[in-house]
Design a protein around this motif. Structure first.
Motif, PDB file in Angstrom:
ATOM      1  N   GLN A  51       0.832  -1.211   0.000  1.00  0.00           N
ATOM      2  CA  GLN A  51       0.000   0.000   0.000  1.00  0.00           C
ATOM      3  C   GLN A  51       0.865   1.260   0.000  1.00  0.00           C
ATOM      4  O   GLN A  51       0.495   2.271  -0.603  1.00  0.00           O
ATOM      5  CB  GLN A  51      -0.911   0.038   1.238  1.00  0.00           C
ATOM      6  N   LEU A  52       2.005   1.210   0.662  1.00  0.00           N
ATOM      7  CA  LEU A  52       2.880   2.377   0.781  1.00  0.00           C
ATOM      8  C   LEU A  52       3.939   2.427  -0.323  1.00  0.00           C
ATOM      9  O   LEU A  52       4.783   3.326  -0.335  1.00  0.00           O
ATOM     10  CB  LEU A  52       3.558   2.387   2.161  1.00  0.00           C
ATOM     11  N   GLY A  53       3.909   1.456  -1.229  1.00  0.00           N
ATOM     12  CA  GLY A  53       4.872   1.442  -2.319  1.00  0.00           C
ATOM     13  C   GLY A  53       6.282   1.121  -1.878  1.00  0.00           C
ATOM     14  O   GLY A  53       7.254   1.578  -2.479  1.00  0.00           O
ATOM     15  N   LEU A  54       6.409   0.309  -0.830  1.00  0.00           N
ATOM     16  CA  LEU A  54       7.723  -0.054  -0.301  1.00  0.00           C
ATOM     17  C   LEU A  54       8.122  -1.462  -0.721  1.00  0.00           C
ATOM     18  O   LEU A  54       7.286  -2.368  -0.732  1.00  0.00           O
ATOM     19  CB  LEU A  54       7.698   0.014   1.236  1.00  0.00           C
ATOM     20  N   ARG A  55       9.401  -1.641  -1.043  1.00  0.00           N
ATOM     21  CA  ARG A  55       9.933  -2.977  -1.313  1.00  0.00           C
ATOM     22  C   ARG A  55      10.651  -3.464  -0.072  1.00  0.00           C
ATOM     23  O   ARG A  55      11.506  -2.779   0.479  1.00  0.00           O
ATOM     24  CB  ARG A  55      10.904  -2.968  -2.491  1.00  0.00           C
ATOM     25  N   GLU A  56      10.300  -4.684   0.357  1.00  0.00           N
ATOM     26  CA  GLU A  56      10.908  -5.281   1.551  1.00  0.00           C
ATOM     27  C   GLU A  56      12.304  -5.810   1.217  1.00  0.00           C
ATOM     28  O   GLU A  56      12.478  -6.538   0.241  1.00  0.00           O
ATOM     29  CB  GLU A  56      10.008  -6.429   2.032  1.00  0.00           C
ATOM     30  N   ILE A  57      13.270  -5.428   2.056  1.00  0.00           N
ATOM     31  CA  ILE A  57      14.668  -5.826   1.851  1.00  0.00           C
ATOM     32  C   ILE A  57      15.164  -6.588   3.080  1.00  0.00           C
ATOM     33  O   ILE A  57      15.263  -6.029   4.165  1.00  0.00           O
ATOM     34  CB  ILE A  57      15.571  -4.591   1.627  1.00  0.00           C
ATOM     35  N   ILE A  58      15.455  -7.884   2.902  1.00  0.00           N
ATOM     36  CA  ILE A  58      16.078  -8.670   3.967  1.00  0.00           C
ATOM     37  C   ILE A  58      17.587  -8.684   3.645  1.00  0.00           C
ATOM     38  O   ILE A  58      18.040  -7.889   2.843  1.00  0.00           O
ATOM     39  CB  ILE A  58      15.434 -10.086   4.057  1.00  0.00           C
ATOM     40  N   TRP A  59      18.365  -9.531   4.227  1.00  0.00           N
ATOM     41  CA  TRP A  59      19.803  -9.566   3.966  1.00  0.00           C
ATOM     42  C   TRP A  59      20.218 -10.978   3.626  1.00  0.00           C
ATOM     43  O   TRP A  59      19.517 -11.939   3.927  1.00  0.00           O
ATOM     44  CB  TRP A  59      20.590  -9.050   5.174  1.00  0.00           C
ATOM     45  N   ASP A  60      21.373 -11.087   2.971  1.00  0.00           N
ATOM     46  CA  ASP A  60      21.958 -12.390   2.624  1.00  0.00           C
ATOM     47  C   ASP A  60      23.012 -12.809   3.640  1.00  0.00           C
ATOM     48  O   ASP A  60      23.179 -13.991   3.928  1.00  0.00           O
ATOM     49  CB  ASP A  60      22.608 -12.324   1.234  1.00  0.00           C
ATOM     50  N   VAL A  61      23.754 -11.825   4.157  1.00  0.00           N
ATOM     51  CA  VAL A  61      24.833 -12.074   5.110  1.00  0.00           C
ATOM     52  C   VAL A  61      24.596 -11.194   6.335  1.00  0.00           C
ATOM     53  O   VAL A  61      24.359  -9.994   6.203  1.00  0.00           O
ATOM     54  CB  VAL A  61      26.217 -11.753   4.490  1.00  0.00           C
ATOM     55  N   ASP A  62      24.658 -11.790   7.518  1.00  0.00           N
ATOM     56  CA  ASP A  62      24.531 -11.052   8.774  1.00  0.00           C
ATOM     57  C   ASP A  62      25.931 -10.859   9.337  1.00  0.00           C
ATOM     58  O   ASP A  62      26.626 -11.838   9.631  1.00  0.00           O
ATOM     59  CB  ASP A  62      23.656 -11.854   9.749  1.00  0.00           C
ATOM     60  N   SER A  63      26.359  -9.604   9.495  1.00  0.00           N
ATOM     61  CA  SER A  63      27.711  -9.325  10.004  1.00  0.00           C
ATOM     62  C   SER A  63      27.870  -9.722  11.467  1.00  0.00           C
ATOM     63  O   SER A  63      28.983  -9.840  11.952  1.00  0.00           O
ATOM     64  CB  SER A  63      28.030  -7.835   9.874  1.00  0.00           C
ATOM     65  N   GLN A  64      26.738  -9.896  12.175  1.00  0.00           N
ATOM     66  CA  GLN A  64      26.734 -10.191  13.612  1.00  0.00           C
ATOM     67  C   GLN A  64      27.305  -9.059  14.456  1.00  0.00           C
ATOM     68  O   GLN A  64      27.665  -9.253  15.615  1.00  0.00           O
ATOM     69  CB  GLN A  64      27.479 -11.509  13.915  1.00  0.00           C
ATOM     70  N   ASP A  65      27.393  -7.842  13.878  1.00  0.00           N
ATOM     71  CA  ASP A  65      27.910  -6.713  14.669  1.00  0.00           C
ATOM     72  C   ASP A  65      27.034  -6.451  15.895  1.00  0.00           C
ATOM     73  O   ASP A  65      27.533  -6.094  16.959  1.00  0.00           O
ATOM     74  CB  ASP A  65      28.082  -5.449  13.813  1.00  0.00           C
ATOM     75  N   TRP A  66      25.734  -6.676  15.765  1.00  0.00           N
ATOM     76  CA  TRP A  66      24.783  -6.491  16.869  1.00  0.00           C
ATOM     77  C   TRP A  66      25.003  -7.515  17.976  1.00  0.00           C
ATOM     78  O   TRP A  66      24.550  -7.332  19.094  1.00  0.00           O
ATOM     79  CB  TRP A  66      23.341  -6.608  16.343  1.00  0.00           C
ATOM     80  N   ASN A  67      25.702  -8.593  17.643  1.00  0.00           N
ATOM     81  CA  ASN A  67      25.888  -9.714  18.556  1.00  0.00           C
ATOM     82  C   ASN A  67      27.312  -9.746  19.111  1.00  0.00           C
ATOM     83  O   ASN A  67      27.789 -10.779  19.561  1.00  0.00           O
ATOM     84  CB  ASN A  67      25.569 -11.017  17.799  1.00  0.00           C
ATOM     85  N   GLY A  68      27.999  -8.603  19.045  1.00  0.00           N
ATOM     86  CA  GLY A  68      29.338  -8.511  19.633  1.00  0.00           C
ATOM     87  C   GLY A  68      30.472  -8.979  18.746  1.00  0.00           C
ATOM     88  O   GLY A  68      31.581  -9.200  19.231  1.00  0.00           O
ATOM     89  N   ALA A  69      30.217  -9.121  17.427  1.00  0.00           N
ATOM     90  CA  ALA A  69      31.288  -9.563  16.528  1.00  0.00           C
ATOM     91  C   ALA A  69      32.447  -8.570  16.559  1.00  0.00           C
ATOM     92  O   ALA A  69      32.234  -7.359  16.648  1.00  0.00           O
ATOM     93  CB  ALA A  69      30.756  -9.698  15.100  1.00  0.00           C
ATOM     94  N   SER A  70      33.655  -9.103  16.469  1.00  0.00           N
ATOM     95  CA  SER A  70      34.845  -8.248  16.417  1.00  0.00           C
ATOM     96  C   SER A  70      34.971  -7.657  15.014  1.00  0.00           C
ATOM     97  O   SER A  70      34.321  -8.123  14.068  1.00  0.00           O
ATOM     98  CB  SER A  70      36.092  -9.078  16.717  1.00  0.00           C
ATOM     99  N   THR A  71      35.848  -6.666  14.886  1.00  0.00           N
ATOM    100  CA  THR A  71      36.097  -6.081  13.565  1.00  0.00           C
ATOM    101  C   THR A  71      36.507  -7.155  12.569  1.00  0.00           C
ATOM    102  O   THR A  71      35.993  -7.195  11.446  1.00  0.00           O
ATOM    103  CB  THR A  71      37.176  -4.975  13.681  1.00  0.00           C
ATOM    104  N   SER A  72      37.408  -8.051  12.961  1.00  0.00           N
ATOM    105  CA  SER A  72      37.856  -9.076  12.006  1.00  0.00           C
ATOM    106  C   SER A  72      36.724 -10.042  11.647  1.00  0.00           C
ATOM    107  O   SER A  72      36.646 -10.509  10.512  1.00  0.00           O
ATOM    108  CB  SER A  72      39.071  -9.837  12.539  1.00  0.00           C
ATOM    109  N   GLN A  73      35.826 -10.339  12.588  1.00  0.00           N
ATOM    110  CA  GLN A  73      34.682 -11.201  12.274  1.00  0.00           C
ATOM    111  C   GLN A  73      33.725 -10.507  11.304  1.00  0.00           C
ATOM    112  O   GLN A  73      33.149 -11.156  10.425  1.00  0.00           O
ATOM    113  CB  GLN A  73      33.946 -11.600  13.560  1.00  0.00           C
ATOM    114  N   ILE A  74      33.557  -9.196  11.450  1.00  0.00           N
ATOM    115  CA  ILE A  74      32.699  -8.432  10.538  1.00  0.00           C
ATOM    116  C   ILE A  74      33.313  -8.440   9.134  1.00  0.00           C
ATOM    117  O   ILE A  74      32.618  -8.651   8.135  1.00  0.00           O
ATOM    118  CB  ILE A  74      32.493  -6.994  11.066  1.00  0.00           C
ATOM    119  N   VAL A  75      34.634  -8.247   9.063  1.00  0.00           N
ATOM    120  CA  VAL A  75      35.341  -8.288   7.775  1.00  0.00           C
ATOM    121  C   VAL A  75      35.178  -9.671   7.135  1.00  0.00           C
ATOM    122  O   VAL A  75      34.911  -9.788   5.932  1.00  0.00           O
ATOM    123  CB  VAL A  75      36.839  -7.925   7.944  1.00  0.00           C
TER     124      VAL A  75
END
Length: 195
Positions: free
Chosen positions: A108-132
């Motif tokens: 109704q609002l003309g929005l396209r839903e966008i999920i993700w293919d890869v989760d960086s896990q930054d929200w879960n305490g991932a280190s910089t190297s794990q995010i990379v």
């Protein structure tokens, strides 16, 4: 993609780091954050980023009524439009949770839903190297989930940029037509202007 901003303590740092590494990204902003920080939403667009809708309060939308969902998405559309002059075309559901009621309101609002293919896990305490490492799994056209508020995420950007270049990939825009990442020069089916 970067969720949950804009964030007064980190958004400008994130934008500066992306720009200095020649990267553009899509920011899925929380509506109340956008309303409270309209200058940061404008800064996202001015830095060449794209801005999407990530709901007003980041609730579990699949547990809400159609009218409650409508309010969450519509208020965010308005806040972002007030800040930038353009209403978003892309929407990321909080927690990646979706159902037919939500999809109906998005439509109704003309929005396209966008999920993700890869989760960086930054929200879960991932280190910089794990995010990379997570970003290193991205394939052409895929989308990674990251967040606006973590210093580890910002610290990963230069290594992510180098890794993408080494694999002949670039950071792209998400096509509102297909929901996939495409080269940001507008050569794909999407418009080069921020949406």
């Amino acid at each position: 993609t970067y969720d949950d901003g804009p964030n007064p303590s980190n958004t400008n740092n994130l934008l500066n780091t992306l720009r200095s590494n020649g990267l553009r990204a899509t920011f899925f902003n929380i509506g109340q954050n956008a309303q409270n920080n309209p200058s940061l939403v404008r800064a996202q667009v001015d830095a060449g980023m794209w801005v999407g809708n990530h709901s007003w309060t980041h609730p579990h939308l699949t547990q809400m009524s159609s009218s409650q969902i409508q309010s969450e998405l519509q208020r965010t559309q308005q806040a972002i439009q007030q800040a930038t002059g353009t209403a978003p075309k892309l929407f990321r559901p909080p927690y990646g949770e979706t159902n037919s009621t939500l999809k109906s309101v998005e439509q109704q609002l003309g929005l396209r839903e966008i999920i993700w293919d890869v989760d960086s896990q930054d929200w879960n305490g991932a280190s910089t190297s794990q995010i990379v490492q997570a970003a290193g799994r991205l394939q052409n056209g895929q989308i990674i989930l990251m967040h606006d508020q973590y210093s580890t995420t910002v610290q990963a950007i230069s290594q992510i940029a180098a890794n993408l270049r080494s694999r002949n990939l670039c950071a792209g825009m998400i096509s509102p037509t297909t929901g996939r990442a495409v080269a940001p020069d507008g050569s794909g089916p999407a418009s080069p202007s921020p949406t």
